[in-house]
Design a protein around this motif. Structure first.
Motif, PDB file in Angstrom:
ATOM      1  N   ILE A  20       0.825  -1.201   0.000  1.00  0.00           N
ATOM      2  CA  ILE A  20       0.000   0.000   0.000  1.00  0.00           C
ATOM      3  C   ILE A  20       0.860   1.251   0.000  1.00  0.00           C
ATOM      4  CG2 ILE A  20      -1.713   1.334   1.282  1.00  0.00           C
ATOM      5  CD1 ILE A  20      -2.819  -1.132  -0.068  1.00  0.00           C
ATOM      6  N   CYS A  21       1.697   1.391   1.014  1.00  0.00           N
ATOM      7  CA  CYS A  21       2.476   2.619   1.131  1.00  0.00           C
ATOM      8  C   CYS A  21       3.914   2.434   0.688  1.00  0.00           C
ATOM      9  CB  CYS A  21       2.413   3.151   2.562  1.00  0.00           C
ATOM     10  SG  CYS A  21       3.311   2.146   3.753  1.00  0.00           S
ATOM     11  N   GLY A  22       4.312   1.191   0.441  1.00  0.00           N
ATOM     12  CA  GLY A  22       5.645   0.939  -0.058  1.00  0.00           C
ATOM     13  C   GLY A  22       6.722   0.962   1.013  1.00  0.00           C
ATOM     14  N   ALA A  23       6.304   1.039   2.265  1.00  0.00           N
ATOM     15  CA  ALA A  23       7.270   1.076   3.348  1.00  0.00           C
ATOM     16  C   ALA A  23       8.017  -0.251   3.438  1.00  0.00           C
ATOM     17  CB  ALA A  23       6.564   1.359   4.669  1.00  0.00           C
ATOM     18  N   ALA A  24       9.298  -0.165   3.684  1.00  0.00           N
ATOM     19  CA  ALA A  24      10.091  -1.366   3.858  1.00  0.00           C
ATOM     20  C   ALA A  24       9.686  -2.051   5.154  1.00  0.00           C
ATOM     21  CB  ALA A  24      11.566  -1.019   3.899  1.00  0.00           C
ATOM     22  N   MET A  25       9.704  -3.359   5.115  1.00  0.00           N
ATOM     23  CA  MET A  25       9.313  -4.128   6.291  1.00  0.00           C
ATOM     24  C   MET A  25      10.446  -5.081   6.661  1.00  0.00           C
ATOM     25  SD  MET A  25       5.414  -4.770   5.008  1.00  0.00           S
ATOM     26  CE  MET A  25       4.966  -5.866   6.333  1.00  0.00           C
ATOM     27  N   PRO A  26      11.467  -4.546   7.316  1.00  0.00           N
ATOM     28  CA  PRO A  26      12.611  -5.379   7.680  1.00  0.00           C
ATOM     29  C   PRO A  26      12.242  -6.374   8.767  1.00  0.00           C
ATOM     30  CG  PRO A  26      12.818  -3.218   8.680  1.00  0.00           C
ATOM     31  CD  PRO A  26      11.599  -3.174   7.778  1.00  0.00           C
ATOM     32  N   GLY A  27      13.041  -7.402   8.868  1.00  0.00           N
ATOM     33  CA  GLY A  27      12.782  -8.403   9.898  1.00  0.00           C
ATOM     34  C   GLY A  27      11.898  -9.508   9.370  1.00  0.00           C
ATOM     35  N   ASN A  28      11.332 -10.226  10.276  1.00  0.00           N
ATOM     36  CA  ASN A  28      10.493 -11.354   9.897  1.00  0.00           C
ATOM     37  C   ASN A  28       9.057 -10.921   9.694  1.00  0.00           C
ATOM     38  OD1 ASN A  28      12.666 -13.197  10.281  1.00  0.00           O
ATOM     39  ND2 ASN A  28      12.300 -13.111  12.481  1.00  0.00           N
ATOM     40  N   TRP A  29       8.407 -11.575   8.771  1.00  0.00           N
ATOM     41  CA  TRP A  29       7.009 -11.218   8.517  1.00  0.00           C
ATOM     42  C   TRP A  29       6.159 -11.500   9.743  1.00  0.00           C
ATOM     43  CZ3 TRP A  29       3.215 -14.844   8.960  1.00  0.00           C
ATOM     44  CH2 TRP A  29       3.601 -16.192   8.889  1.00  0.00           C
ATOM     45  N   GLN A  30       6.637 -12.400  10.586  1.00  0.00           N
ATOM     46  CA  GLN A  30       5.877 -12.693  11.800  1.00  0.00           C
ATOM     47  C   GLN A  30       5.782 -11.474  12.716  1.00  0.00           C
ATOM     48  OE1 GLN A  30       8.300 -14.668  10.579  1.00  0.00           O
ATOM     49  NE2 GLN A  30       7.816 -16.821  10.838  1.00  0.00           N
ATOM     50  N   ASP A  31       6.687 -10.520  12.472  1.00  0.00           N
ATOM     51  CA  ASP A  31       6.673  -9.310  13.298  1.00  0.00           C
ATOM     52  C   ASP A  31       5.529  -8.388  12.921  1.00  0.00           C
ATOM     53  OD1 ASP A  31       8.913 -10.178  14.583  1.00  0.00           O
ATOM     54  OD2 ASP A  31      10.289  -9.099  13.272  1.00  0.00           O
ATOM     55  N   TYR A  32       4.880  -8.714  11.809  1.00  0.00           N
ATOM     56  CA  TYR A  32       3.830  -7.821  11.317  1.00  0.00           C
ATOM     57  C   TYR A  32       2.469  -8.509  11.369  1.00  0.00           C
ATOM     58  CZ  TYR A  32       7.900  -5.360   9.642  1.00  0.00           C
ATOM     59  OH  TYR A  32       9.092  -4.711   9.575  1.00  0.00           O
ATOM     60  N   PRO A  33       1.698  -8.168  12.386  1.00  0.00           N
ATOM     61  CA  PRO A  33       0.381  -8.812  12.533  1.00  0.00           C
ATOM     62  C   PRO A  33      -0.535  -8.541  11.351  1.00  0.00           C
ATOM     63  CG  PRO A  33       0.611  -6.982  14.077  1.00  0.00           C
ATOM     64  CD  PRO A  33       1.953  -7.211  13.451  1.00  0.00           C
ATOM     65  N   ASP A  34      -0.242  -7.504  10.615  1.00  0.00           N
ATOM     66  CA  ASP A  34      -1.081  -7.156   9.467  1.00  0.00           C
ATOM     67  C   ASP A  34      -0.400  -7.481   8.146  1.00  0.00           C
ATOM     68  OD1 ASP A  34      -3.412  -5.968  10.802  1.00  0.00           O
ATOM     69  OD2 ASP A  34      -1.913  -4.585  11.565  1.00  0.00           O
ATOM     70  N   TYR A  35       0.622  -8.325   8.206  1.00  0.00           N
ATOM     71  CA  TYR A  35       1.288  -8.763   6.993  1.00  0.00           C
ATOM     72  C   TYR A  35       0.257  -9.220   5.955  1.00  0.00           C
ATOM     73  CZ  TYR A  35       4.583 -11.280   4.059  1.00  0.00           C
ATOM     74  OH  TYR A  35       5.322 -11.720   2.999  1.00  0.00           O
ATOM     75  N   PRO A  36       0.408  -8.918   4.676  1.00  0.00           N
ATOM     76  CA  PRO A  36       1.565  -8.281   4.050  1.00  0.00           C
ATOM     77  C   PRO A  36       1.541  -6.758   4.062  1.00  0.00           C
ATOM     78  CG  PRO A  36       0.001  -8.926   2.362  1.00  0.00           C
ATOM     79  CD  PRO A  36      -0.589  -9.325   3.700  1.00  0.00           C
ATOM     80  N   PHE A  37       0.811  -6.209   4.971  1.00  0.00           N
ATOM     81  CA  PHE A  37       0.799  -4.753   5.083  1.00  0.00           C
ATOM     82  C   PHE A  37       1.580  -4.347   6.313  1.00  0.00           C
ATOM     83  CE2 PHE A  37      -3.233  -6.258   3.279  1.00  0.00           C
ATOM     84  CZ  PHE A  37      -3.027  -5.845   1.974  1.00  0.00           C
ATOM     85  N   CYS A  38       2.101  -3.128   6.294  1.00  0.00           N
ATOM     86  CA  CYS A  38       2.976  -2.705   7.376  1.00  0.00           C
ATOM     87  C   CYS A  38       2.178  -2.356   8.623  1.00  0.00           C
ATOM     88  CB  CYS A  38       3.830  -1.518   6.931  1.00  0.00           C
ATOM     89  SG  CYS A  38       2.907   0.009   6.711  1.00  0.00           S
ATOM     90  N   SER A  39       0.917  -2.081   8.455  1.00  0.00           N
ATOM     91  CA  SER A  39       0.125  -1.660   9.601  1.00  0.00           C
ATOM     92  C   SER A  39      -1.349  -1.898   9.328  1.00  0.00           C
ATOM     93  CB  SER A  39       0.350  -0.170   9.864  1.00  0.00           C
ATOM     94  OG  SER A  39      -0.139   0.585   8.766  1.00  0.00           O
ATOM     95  N   ARG A  40      -2.129  -1.784  10.384  1.00  0.00           N
ATOM     96  CA  ARG A  40      -3.561  -1.977  10.219  1.00  0.00           C
ATOM     97  C   ARG A  40      -4.138  -0.919   9.290  1.00  0.00           C
ATOM     98  NH1 ARG A  40      -7.567  -1.709  15.277  1.00  0.00           N
ATOM     99  NH2 ARG A  40      -6.925   0.441  15.186  1.00  0.00           N
ATOM    100  N   ARG A  41      -3.539   0.264   9.375  1.00  0.00           N
ATOM    101  CA  ARG A  41      -4.012   1.346   8.514  1.00  0.00           C
ATOM    102  C   ARG A  41      -3.925   0.951   7.040  1.00  0.00           C
ATOM    103  NH1 ARG A  41      -4.322   6.963   9.191  1.00  0.00           N
ATOM    104  NH2 ARG A  41      -4.210   8.077   7.229  1.00  0.00           N
TER     105      ARG A  41
END
Ligand code: ZN
Length: 60
Positions: free
Chosen positions: A8-29
């Protein structure tokens, strides 16, 4: 290398995808923004949980 970025916003998402509860998005927004695209229009992101669209309850 498996670089992941928010679709959506193109923000880099370093680390593990497990760190992102809203994967494949960087945030709930961004997740909600993607949902909004399905409706073909932009809509406000509420502070509370989004309306129950199609997600069944977990304990069913
Ligand atoms: Zn994002």
């Amino acid at each position: 290398m498996n670089r992941v970025q928010c679709s959506i916003c193109g923000a880099a998402m370093p680390g593990n995808w497990q760190d992102y509860p809203d994967y494949p998005f960087c945030s709930r927004r961004c997740r909600l923004a993607d949902l909004g695209r399905w409706f073909g229009e932009e809509y406000r992101v509420p502070d509370a949980a989004p309306p129950d669209l199609s997600t069944p309850p977990d304990d069913e």
